[in-house]
Design a protein around this motif. Structure first.
Motif, PDB file in Angstrom:
ATOM      1  N   ILE A 188     101.723 -12.140  55.879  1.00 24.90           N
ATOM      2  CA  ILE A 188     101.528 -12.882  57.444  1.00 24.90           C
ATOM      3  C   ILE A 188     102.720 -14.102  57.481  1.00 24.90           C
ATOM      4  CG2 ILE A 188      99.106 -12.717  56.942  1.00 24.90           C
ATOM      5  CD1 ILE A 188      99.168 -15.744  55.934  1.00 24.90           C
ATOM      6  N   TYR A 189     102.607 -14.453  58.620  1.00 21.89           N
ATOM      7  CA  TYR A 189     103.706 -15.263  58.884  1.00 21.89           C
ATOM      8  C   TYR A 189     103.003 -16.598  59.508  1.00 21.89           C
ATOM      9  CZ  TYR A 189     107.726 -17.468  61.202  1.00 21.89           C
ATOM     10  OH  TYR A 189     108.697 -18.292  61.457  1.00 21.89           O
ATOM     11  N   ARG A 190     103.053 -17.688  58.855  1.00 17.56           N
ATOM     12  CA  ARG A 190     102.355 -18.827  59.177  1.00 17.56           C
ATOM     13  C   ARG A 190     103.203 -20.026  58.694  1.00 17.56           C
ATOM     14  NH1 ARG A 190      95.923 -19.832  58.145  1.00 17.56           N
ATOM     15  NH2 ARG A 190      96.204 -21.719  58.270  1.00 17.56           N
TER      16      ARG A 190
ATOM     17  N   LEU B  88      92.449  -5.871  55.564  1.00 12.20           N
ATOM     18  CA  LEU B  88      92.093  -7.027  56.190  1.00 12.20           C
ATOM     19  C   LEU B  88      91.631  -7.972  55.073  1.00 12.20           C
ATOM     20  CD1 LEU B  88      89.887  -6.149  59.203  1.00 12.20           C
ATOM     21  CD2 LEU B  88      92.105  -7.084  59.216  1.00 12.20           C
ATOM     22  N   PHE B  89      91.098  -7.557  53.728  1.00  6.91           N
ATOM     23  CA  PHE B  89      90.778  -8.497  52.679  1.00  6.91           C
ATOM     24  C   PHE B  89      92.191  -9.266  52.241  1.00  6.91           C
ATOM     25  CE2 PHE B  89      90.548  -8.687  48.225  1.00  6.91           C
ATOM     26  CZ  PHE B  89      89.150  -8.844  48.079  1.00  6.91           C
TER      27      PHE B  89
ATOM     28  N   LEU C 175      94.752  -9.802  54.234  1.00  9.09           N
ATOM     29  CA  LEU C 175      95.306 -10.787  55.168  1.00  9.09           C
ATOM     30  C   LEU C 175      94.249 -11.841  55.236  1.00  9.09           C
ATOM     31  CD1 LEU C 175      95.992  -7.974  57.970  1.00  9.09           C
ATOM     32  CD2 LEU C 175      97.831  -9.539  56.873  1.00  9.09           C
ATOM     33  N   GLU C 176      92.829 -11.687  55.009  1.00 11.71           N
ATOM     34  CA  GLU C 176      92.260 -12.892  55.165  1.00 11.71           C
ATOM     35  C   GLU C 176      92.399 -13.761  53.873  1.00 11.71           C
ATOM     36  OE1 GLU C 176      89.691 -14.167  56.934  1.00 11.71           O
ATOM     37  OE2 GLU C 176      89.132 -12.679  58.341  1.00 11.71           O
ATOM     38  N   PHE C 177      92.475 -12.889  52.876  1.00 16.42           N
ATOM     39  CA  PHE C 177      92.818 -13.935  51.669  1.00 16.42           C
ATOM     40  C   PHE C 177      94.146 -14.729  51.972  1.00 16.42           C
ATOM     41  CE2 PHE C 177      95.513 -14.200  47.905  1.00 16.42           C
ATOM     42  CZ  PHE C 177      94.744 -14.799  47.082  1.00 16.42           C
TER      43      PHE C 177
ATOM     44  N   HIS D 217      95.341 -15.703  54.737  1.00 19.58           N
ATOM     45  CA  HIS D 217      95.483 -17.022  55.575  1.00 19.58           C
ATOM     46  C   HIS D 217      94.271 -17.894  54.850  1.00 19.58           C
ATOM     47  CE1 HIS D 217      97.398 -15.832  59.394  1.00 19.58           C
ATOM     48  NE2 HIS D 217      96.731 -14.367  59.122  1.00 19.58           N
ATOM     49  N   ARG D 218      93.560 -17.487  54.045  1.00 15.38           N
ATOM     50  CA  ARG D 218      92.566 -18.541  53.330  1.00 15.38           C
ATOM     51  C   ARG D 218      93.304 -19.500  52.421  1.00 15.38           C
ATOM     52  NH1 ARG D 218      87.059 -17.930  53.315  1.00 15.38           N
ATOM     53  NH2 ARG D 218      87.729 -16.225  55.101  1.00 15.38           N
TER      54      ARG D 218
ATOM     55  N   LEU E 165      91.958 -15.932  42.459  1.00 15.56           N
ATOM     56  CA  LEU E 165      92.088 -14.567  42.144  1.00 15.56           C
ATOM     57  C   LEU E 165      92.083 -14.541  40.705  1.00 15.56           C
ATOM     58  CD1 LEU E 165      94.558 -12.682  44.364  1.00 15.56           C
ATOM     59  CD2 LEU E 165      92.131 -13.278  44.582  1.00 15.56           C
TER      60      LEU E 165
ATOM     61  N   PRO F 119      89.151 -11.953  44.019  1.00 12.67           N
ATOM     62  CA  PRO F 119      88.533 -13.267  44.418  1.00 12.67           C
ATOM     63  C   PRO F 119      87.764 -13.903  43.303  1.00 12.67           C
ATOM     64  CG  PRO F 119      88.501 -11.968  46.372  1.00 12.67           C
ATOM     65  CD  PRO F 119      88.795 -10.926  45.339  1.00 12.67           C
TER      66      PRO F 119
ATOM     67  N   MET G   7      87.134 -19.055  45.907  1.00 10.23           N
ATOM     68  CA  MET G   7      87.865 -19.328  47.196  1.00 10.23           C
ATOM     69  C   MET G   7      87.221 -20.427  48.006  1.00 10.23           C
ATOM     70  SD  MET G   7      90.358 -17.099  47.377  1.00 10.23           S
ATOM     71  CE  MET G   7      90.857 -17.027  49.000  1.00 10.23           C
ATOM     72  N   GLU G   8      86.143 -20.702  47.478  1.00 15.72           N
ATOM     73  CA  GLU G   8      85.418 -21.682  48.257  1.00 15.72           C
ATOM     74  C   GLU G   8      86.210 -23.309  47.931  1.00 15.72           C
ATOM     75  OE1 GLU G   8      83.145 -21.918  50.540  1.00 15.72           O
ATOM     76  OE2 GLU G   8      82.567 -19.790  50.464  1.00 15.72           O
TER      77      GLU G   8
ATOM     78  N   ARG H 149      88.735 -14.081  30.679  1.00 17.15           N
ATOM     79  CA  ARG H 149      89.712 -13.524  31.877  1.00 17.15           C
ATOM     80  C   ARG H 149      91.089 -13.518  31.224  1.00 17.15           C
ATOM     81  NH1 ARG H 149      90.731 -18.154  36.420  1.00 17.15           N
ATOM     82  NH2 ARG H 149      92.450 -16.785  36.672  1.00 17.15           N
TER      83      ARG H 149
ATOM     84  N   TRP I  38      83.895 -12.162  49.676  1.00 17.68           N
ATOM     85  CA  TRP I  38      84.954 -10.986  49.158  1.00 17.68           C
ATOM     86  C   TRP I  38      83.810  -9.956  48.589  1.00 17.68           C
ATOM     87  CZ3 TRP I  38      89.077 -12.589  51.468  1.00 17.68           C
ATOM     88  CH2 TRP I  38      89.202 -13.900  51.778  1.00 17.68           C
TER      89      TRP I  38
ATOM     90  N   VAL J 188      82.641  -7.502  50.823  1.00 15.13           N
ATOM     91  CA  VAL J 188      83.525  -6.381  51.253  1.00 15.13           C
ATOM     92  C   VAL J 188      83.607  -5.128  50.160  1.00 15.13           C
ATOM     93  CG1 VAL J 188      85.928  -5.818  51.762  1.00 15.13           C
ATOM     94  CG2 VAL J 188      85.189  -8.030  52.315  1.00 15.13           C
TER      95      VAL J 188
ATOM     96  N   ASN K 115      84.476 -13.290  58.383  1.00 15.42           N
ATOM     97  CA  ASN K 115      85.180 -12.766  57.668  1.00 15.42           C
ATOM     98  C   ASN K 115      85.515 -11.435  58.292  1.00 15.42           C
ATOM     99  OD1 ASN K 115      87.020 -11.439  55.735  1.00 15.42           O
ATOM    100  ND2 ASN K 115      86.425 -12.692  54.200  1.00 15.42           N
TER     101      ASN K 115
ATOM    102  N   ALA L 211      87.405  -8.941  57.238  1.00 17.36           N
ATOM    103  CA  ALA L 211      87.359  -7.824  56.475  1.00 17.36           C
ATOM    104  C   ALA L 211      86.072  -7.447  56.155  1.00 17.36           C
ATOM    105  CB  ALA L 211      87.904  -8.223  55.135  1.00 17.36           C
TER     106      ALA L 211
ATOM    107  N   GLU M  99      98.330 -10.363  62.713  1.00 15.33           N
ATOM    108  CA  GLU M  99      98.196  -9.266  61.595  1.00 15.33           C
ATOM    109  C   GLU M  99      96.788  -8.822  61.361  1.00 15.33           C
ATOM    110  OE1 GLU M  99      98.642 -12.705  60.838  1.00 15.33           O
ATOM    111  OE2 GLU M  99     100.723 -12.826  60.303  1.00 15.33           O
ATOM    112  N   ILE M 100      95.745  -9.575  61.651  1.00 21.38           N
ATOM    113  CA  ILE M 100      94.392  -9.151  61.597  1.00 21.38           C
ATOM    114  C   ILE M 100      94.051  -8.073  62.922  1.00 21.38           C
ATOM    115  CG2 ILE M 100      91.992  -9.672  61.776  1.00 21.38           C
ATOM    116  CD1 ILE M 100      92.502 -11.984  59.775  1.00 21.38           C
TER     117      ILE M 100
ATOM    118  N   VAL N 125      95.554  -4.532  62.258  1.00 23.56           N
ATOM    119  CA  VAL N 125      94.744  -3.733  61.349  1.00 23.56           C
ATOM    120  C   VAL N 125      93.449  -3.387  62.238  1.00 23.56           C
ATOM    121  CG1 VAL N 125      93.316  -3.366  59.232  1.00 23.56           C
ATOM    122  CG2 VAL N 125      95.711  -4.602  59.334  1.00 23.56           C
TER     123      VAL N 125
ATOM    124  N   SER O  88      89.140   0.369  57.642  1.00 20.86           N
ATOM    125  CA  SER O  88      89.361  -0.592  57.019  1.00 20.86           C
ATOM    126  C   SER O  88      90.097  -0.677  55.939  1.00 20.86           C
ATOM    127  CB  SER O  88      87.891  -1.349  56.363  1.00 20.86           C
ATOM    128  OG  SER O  88      87.590  -0.977  55.232  1.00 20.86           O
TER     129      SER O  88
END
Lengths: 418, 934
Positions: A59-61, A77-78, A80-82, A84-85, A117, A122, A125-126, B108, B218, B221, B253, B255, B298-299, B302, B569
């Protein structure tokens, strides 16, 4: 899952890399640079690049490229959403997400990425969970740290929100002043053709909240006209069933700023266009041209149109423009050929106008097409769709909170073809 | 106090200094040193020399320091595997810590240490953590199983971790469930052996659906993706899953939204297409997809790639939303191009005016790629919506008037397609086109223009001059243009033979004598010979009627589309390729849409509007050619723009044997492409679908004859041995018999009779055997069979019971008819019919086989099958794989559709078949098998 992340600045420096699995050499970014060199603008780089063994999802931000590397089939999308998040979280932590802030807080960035991650999955992420695990940089704390010699930037206890049924809210929130603010923001995306006819107009709406309420408040928000909303996406805290059956928003809010819902009012509804632009742009043989643009308010329901900015991306052949605005200031960037006119507030008695001449590069032909004008504006105290909040009720806590609703309409992608 | 200080280096050896600090007694100093190490690591500096020193800091109560050391360990353990072993003890200890955060952190980190020796030590702690009382630890442990599986799959399976993981699917905490699902799907992707132990059933699916409501976005998904892999057993189950998934469409979200769309799109296949529920679902799917288009670019990209698939499958979902695909001038180029594609897909008579106005606007934009595609899109509109063709043409003419070079060239390329679609309608504009002759510099545009001149030579007064002007630089032209010019001049000559002789001589000599290009030379020779031996035939060949081009372009194969719908997706949906075609190490589990359970109701109403997404645009049944996937122009018969599409070739080849003289001008292209030598020699051309051989009456179809087998051994036939086989010759079925007398006396009076059988085979004439058959001699007989006998379904289906009588006794034996002798010569369907039947036959009836170890390529395969009356109707190359679409018909009229997938270098072909009658599949599969292996 997500294998690695590279953060690259506009000059092509990979200044940050994070691997959640085995290390991938940063030479993988060469494929990205190759795509970068092919693209005319940084934002034109395709979001998904395939290389012989990896996929680069980027992404470009904020003038930074965030390049995630994946090796197996992953929902893009997962990723990309990540990404951005990740930016959102950095912005929340450091106030801004650019190269210098990231470099400044290198270790926190790294710890955050590590916490977000696990093995590419993930983990946390909150933002409220992260903030309990890794404290945001804070001037006061750094001083106490140096004085006491103790570091408190990493929390030692399991975040409370992590596993509750409401992971977005931490327990034990306390405020002396309990407040809940709601901003109903509507952005108008529109394309107006050269005759002033609306080709497409749609509304992208958001309800952003600032909630500072102690304890575990359970809120319900009702609208006077919920029927307007048929395409909505909600923050996970919203109970979807109640929306489905009663059209009310019922939720236990996260603490602080968050977006409660976003909605889309499609092109099939009538969207009021708050302003129109009279334009006369012409190029003549002999390397010159005329430019005359007036902005006029249209359907504003009596509210004034403010913060108006007009942007005109002139064709490459344009050398310079000499314009006189009746109000505000204008600037012209000779490299990008972008003319920006900051109009400010529209006074209905004296419509803002800008006119003057355009000079073309010698030898360059007359441009084939006129530029599309982008207009930005905002109108406060009005939601253009007519959406209105009816009331907010709170259950579960005894105190009386202070409640406030603000409305704002602004331009999204508002374009006028000339 | 910012972290940037960690990057300042001193001139004296940095590593040395860090080492000293790491071994310092002061905790603070230690921590600062580790931070510096980490900072160096993140910018890619090698700090592995400090391994022991850093790991020594691991046993600490300070959580931040511990985390930092762990970070370091993950990065370097692999390269320092011997020293890394010292960390094991700390890990094991940390897994028992009272603080769940530390337990989780340990489990982990240890999964990230990719060292086999260490992994073994970690099994026990992991097992404990999987059953930890704290859900945070359990959820971390779930992911750790996936990590371990990646390092040592065998170990994980042997230690029973898969079962433990499966137990976590029923965990009380939704986050644990989500992570377990994620771990399981990752394991499944790499290990097909884990398949059985991790099979989903409705019980687990229900648990997942419950967890879906409560876990993180997440996790949702992962859960939705896992649900999409489950095939419900009936439509009720499918509907109940749909009902529980639909609320996810309103998630913030993207995704989650798209994964939910995937589940619903897949399950919709199982539901009755006429139910109200489907109508409701279709309505619900549209808004979330539109919302995705207001997300980040980007979204959007897709989403658009996926919408492209969705509208091909179900055009009704977004049919009212055309406007959201209108392009904004500051959209990134990748978004613009995708939007354009979808606009064309949604174009219909109702909205064509708007679309055309938009396209015209786009054609004046700055971005060249986008402008070109917009111009092409106008052409596609013209071809798709007949009513708008005239307006499209006038729009194109307007654009030509702009004189912008690339716009003009692109417009000419599409106008040529419009001519092909609507012949004799718009030729009046040729004059305008000719004005721009000089500006054309791209081969494709030049070739298109030349084609137009050649095709309409009789209406262009100065066609000869125009073509002559091209001829001057003949040697410098692109092959495509050269070939086109050659054909065009020959056309011109045939139309106006009087004044163009010189020109044709010139071009033929240029092509045959001065060119190094075999294609060009060969085509030149063929024309030359055609013209010199039989000008009338030449005319029929070169000036033949061309088939029209079809309106729907760029459609995906129905089977590929169905497969991709199951992968919405995913990366596959972005690339429009099945995942096994490009993802490494992907266990090639082909997903297919679930069959509709109420297939009986389907049969009653075939070709419902939902079943055939193209039905709202279908018209012009005479159109036969579908242009290639990437360009509109790859389809001209006598244009070499990317070569004729395989389907076209097919068409030509198949017409030839039936019509003694070839009548399409395209034939010549084919011959030219093949090479004259092979043509004249008659041998080499055979491998290309036998077209050549058929034209020239050389070796013709030779159907496969299985080797004779002993039907009646002498011991059972009182000395009479019967060997035999079945063959198909000249459209008739023959039973080839060899009688051997191993008895002591001569045999006379042979007669034969068939019992009733599945296909009604019966002798067409009495058996003729040399009589008497003297001892120790053999006689063969060829018995013609017809299918007019009485029918009785046999088991096995292909068995036929035969009685042979002679002077000694009556003998009974049974033999198996090879299925392929029952394939009739008229089993070839046309493309439309094929597509329609493929859709009509419920997917329940589809079966798949793998034919192993075939040493042929697609061309020889189709040739071989053709010889046995399995007709290849179309051949497409989809992502490097050849897809052959075939049809065949049995003597009793049963039609079978087949798709043969051939991946280059892979001797295993995949055969999918569809037929209304299910019993015959085995026979047909065997037929394929035997034909392809002989």
């Amino acid at each position: 899952m997500i294998h690695s992340l590279f953060i690259i600045n506009n000059t092509g420096d990979v200044f940050m890399e994070k691997h959640w699995r085995s290390v991938i050499n940063k030479s993988i970014c060469d494929y990205f640079f190759e795509a970068q060199s092919k693209a005319t603008n940084p934002e034109d780089i395709p979001p998904i690049l395939s290389t012989p063994h990896h996929y680069l999802i980027n992404i470009y931000r904020n003038n930074l490229h965030f390049v995630a590397v994946v090796t197996t089939e992953v929902p893009p999308l997962f990723v990309l959403e990540f990404l951005h998040r990740v930016c959102d979280i950095f912005e929340d932590y450091f106030g801004d997400c650019n190269e210098s802030t990231l470099k400044e807080h290198y270790v926190i960035v790294f710890e955050l990425l590590d916490e977000m991650l696990d093995n590419g999955f993930p983990l946390a992420m909150e933002i409220n969970v992260l903030k309990e695990l890794i404290k945001p940089p804070n001037f006061l704390r750094t001083i106490t740290d140096t004085v006491t010699g103790k570091s408190t930037s990493v929390g030692a206890t399991l975040p409370t929100g992590q596993l509750s049924n409401i992971p977005w809210r931490r327990t034990g929130v306390k405020y002396t002043n309990n407040e809940a603010y709601f901003d109903v923001i509507e952005e108008i995306d529109a394309i107006i053709d050269k005759n002033g006819t609306t080709v497409i107009a749609e509304i992208q709406g958001y309800i952003d909240c600032l909630i500072k309420l102690s304890g575990m408040p359970d809120l319900t928000l009702t609208f006077i006209n919920p029927r307007l909303l048929d395409d909505v996406s909600f923050h996970p805290c919203v109970r979807f069933k109640r929306w489905e059956s009663e059209k009310i928003l019922s939720f236990v809010p996260p603490d602080g700023h968050f977006r409660l819902m976003s909605y889309h009012i499609g092109s099939n509804n009538m969207v009021a266009i708050p302003l129109y632009v009279k334009h006369n742009i012409s190029f003549r043989e002999g390397s010159s041209g005329r430019f005359d643009v007036t902005v006029c308010p249209k359907q504003t329901m009596g509210k004034s149109v403010e913060n108006v900015v007009v942007e005109v991306p002139f064709p490459k052949a344009v050398l310079n423009v000499t314009l006189t605005p009746s109000q505000g200031k204008y600037s012209f960037d000779p490299v990008s050929k972008m003319m920006t006119w900051e109009v400010g507030k529209i006074d209905t008695s004296k419509l803002p106008n800008i006119k003057g001449s355009i000079s073309l590069q010698t030898g360059a032909g007359i441009p084939e097409s006129n530029p599309a004008i982008t207009v930005m504006f905002s109108i406060s105290q009005m939601a253009v769709s007519g959406l209105k909040v009816n009331r907010l009720d709170m259950y579960g806590e005894k105190y009386k909170p202070f409640k406030g609703v603000k409305y704002l309409t602004r331009a999204g992608k508002f374009q006028i073809r000339t | 106090m910012t972290d940037s200080k960690y990057f300042t280096t001193t001139k004296k050896g940095e590593i040395f200094e860090l080492k000293a600090e790491l071994n310092s007694d002061k905790k603070e100093k230690k921590k600062e040193a580790v931070k510096k190490v980490i900072a160096s690591m993140t910018v890619g500096k090698d700090v592995s020399a400090l391994f022991t020193d850093v790991v020594n800091c691991m046993q600490t109560e300070n959580l931040e320091l511990k985390k930092l050391v762990y970070l370091y360990l993950m990065n370097y353990a692999k390269s320092q595997s011997d020293t890394a072993i010292i960390s094991v003890n700390t890990f094991v200890k940390d897994c028992e810590d009272s603080n769940p955060l530390i337990r989780a952190l340990a489990v982990r980190t240890m999964g990230c240490i990719r060292v086999d020796k260490i992994t073994e030590y970690l099994c026990e702690p992991l097992r404990k953590c999987l059953k930890d009382e704290d859900p945070y630890v359990r959820k971390t442990a779930a992911v750790c199983v996936a990590k371990m599986h990646d390092i040592n799959a065998q170990l994980v399976e042997d230690q029973g971790f898969l079962d433990l993981l499966k137990d976590l699917l029923s965990d009380s905490n939704p986050m644990v469930v989500a992570n377990a699902v994620a771990a399981i799907s990752e394991i499944l992707e790499t290990s097909p052996t884990a398949q059985q132990s991790l099979e989903m059933n409705i019980g687990t699916i229900n648990k997942l659906l419950t967890a879906l409501n409560e876990c993180s976005e997440w996790g949702q998904v992962f859960i939705l993706d896992a649900i999409s892999n489950y095939n419900p057993k009936d439509d009720k189950e499918a509907q109940s899953i749909c009902e529980r998934v639909t609320p996810r469409l309103a998630h913030a979200n993207a995704a989650v939204v798209l994964s939910a769309v995937k589940v619903i799109m897949k399950l919709m296949e199982m539901l009755d297409p006429h139910s109200d529920y489907i109508t409701m679902l279709v309505k619900k799917l549209s808004p979330p997809l539109v919302t995705l288009l207001s997300a980040e670019p980007e979204i959007q990209y897709v989403a658009l790639r996926n919408i492209n698939l969705i509208v091909q499958k179900r055009s009704d979902i977004l049919k009212a939303e055309m406007k959201v695909f209108f392009v904004k001038y500051n959209d990134p180029i990748y978004v613009k191009l995708e939007k354009l594609d979808i606009m064309i897909r949604l174009t219909n008579q109702g909205n064509i005016a708007q679309v055309l106005a938009e396209l015209k606007e786009y054609a004046t934009e700055v971005d060249v790629d986008f402008v070109r595609k917009s111009v092409r899109a106008i052409g596609r509109c013209a071809i798709k919506v007949e009513q708008a063709a005239e307006r499209c043409v006038s729009t194109l003419l307007d654009l030509i008037q702009t004189k912008v070079n690339y716009v003009v060239q692109e417009a000419i390329v599409v106008i040529k397609d419009i001519f092909r679609k609507y012949p004799n309608k718009y030729e009046s504009i040729i004059a305008t086109l000719c004005e721009n002759l000089d500006t054309l510099d791209e081969p494709e545009a030049r070739a298109s223009m030349i084609w137009i001149i050649g095709e309409y030579a009789e209406r262009i007064d100065n066609a000869d001059e125009l073509l002559e002007s091209f001829l001057e630089g003949f040697q410098d032209e692109n092959t495509q243009v050269q070939l086109q010019l050659l054909t065009a001049i020959v056309k011109l000559f045939l139309k106006r033979p009087t004044d163009t002789q010189e020109l044709v001589q010139q071009v033929l000599s240029l092509a045959t004598q001065d060119s190094d290009n075999p294609d060009l030379r060969d085509r030149g020779y063929i024309y030359w010979r055609l013209l010199s031996t039989d000008p009338a035939a030449a005319k029929e060949v070169v000036l033949a009627e061309k088939p029209l081009i079809s309106e729907e372009t760029d459609l995906l194969e129905p089977t590929l589309l169905d497969e991709l719908i199951c992968h919405i997706s995913s990366l596959a949906s972005v690339y429009h390729k099945p995942p096994n075609a490009f993802v490494e190490g992907k266990a090639s589990l082909r997903r297919s849409l679930p069959p509709r359970s109420q297939s009986d109701s389907m049969d009653a109403q075939p070709a419902s509007s939902l079943e055939s997404p193209t039905s709202n645009v279908s018209s012009a049944p005479q159109a036969t050619v579908i242009p290639g996937a990437d360009s509109l122009i790859g389809d001209l018969l006598d244009m070499d723009l990317g070569g004729p599409t395989p389907f076209q070739q097919q068409q030509m080849y198949q017409q030839m044997p039936q019509q003694s003289q070839p009548q399409q001008s395209g034939v010549v292209d084919f011959l030219g492409g093949e090479g004259l030598d092979s043509l004249l020699g008659g041998g080499g051309g055979m491998d290309s679908l036998g077209g050549l051989g058929d034209i020239f009456g050389a070796a013709s179809s030779n159907s496969y004859v299985p080797p004779a087998e002993v039907w009646l051994p002498a011991s059972k036939g009182k000395g009479l041995e019967i060997n035999g086989t079945f063959a198909r010759k000249n459209g008739q079925i023959f039973m080839e018999l060899t009688f051997t007398n191993k008895a002591m006396q001569p045999m006379v009076g042979f007669a034969i009779q068939f019992n009733r059988n599945s296909f009604g085979l019966t002798p067409a004439s009495p058996l003729q055997v040399q009589s008497p058959l003297i001892p120790n001699s053999s006689a063969s007989a060829s018995l013609q069979l017809n299918t007019s006998g009485q029918i009785q379904k046999m088991d096995p289906l292909l068995m036929v019971q035969v009685a042979v009588k002679n002077s000694i006794d009556v003998f009974y034996f049974s033999s198996m008819i090879p299925q392929h002798v029952l394939f009739t010569e008229d089993g070839e369907m046309d493309k439309k019919e094929f597509l329609a039947s493929w859709k009509e036959i419920p997917t329940t009836n589809e079966v798949q086989y793998v034919i192993t170890d075939v040493q042929h390529n697609a061309d020889t395969v189709s040739q071989k099958l053709r010889n046995n009356n399995i007709f290849t109707i179309a051949k497409r190359n989809v992502e490097g794989q050849d897809m052959l679409y075939q049809s065949l018909k049995l003597t009793n009229g049963i039609k079978v559709l087949a798709e043969l997938k051939i991946a280059p270098g892979n001797p295993n072909f995949t055969l999918s078949m569809k037929c209304r009658v299910l019993d015959i599949y085995t026979g047909i599969q065997t037929a394929y098998d035997t034909i392809l292996h002989n």
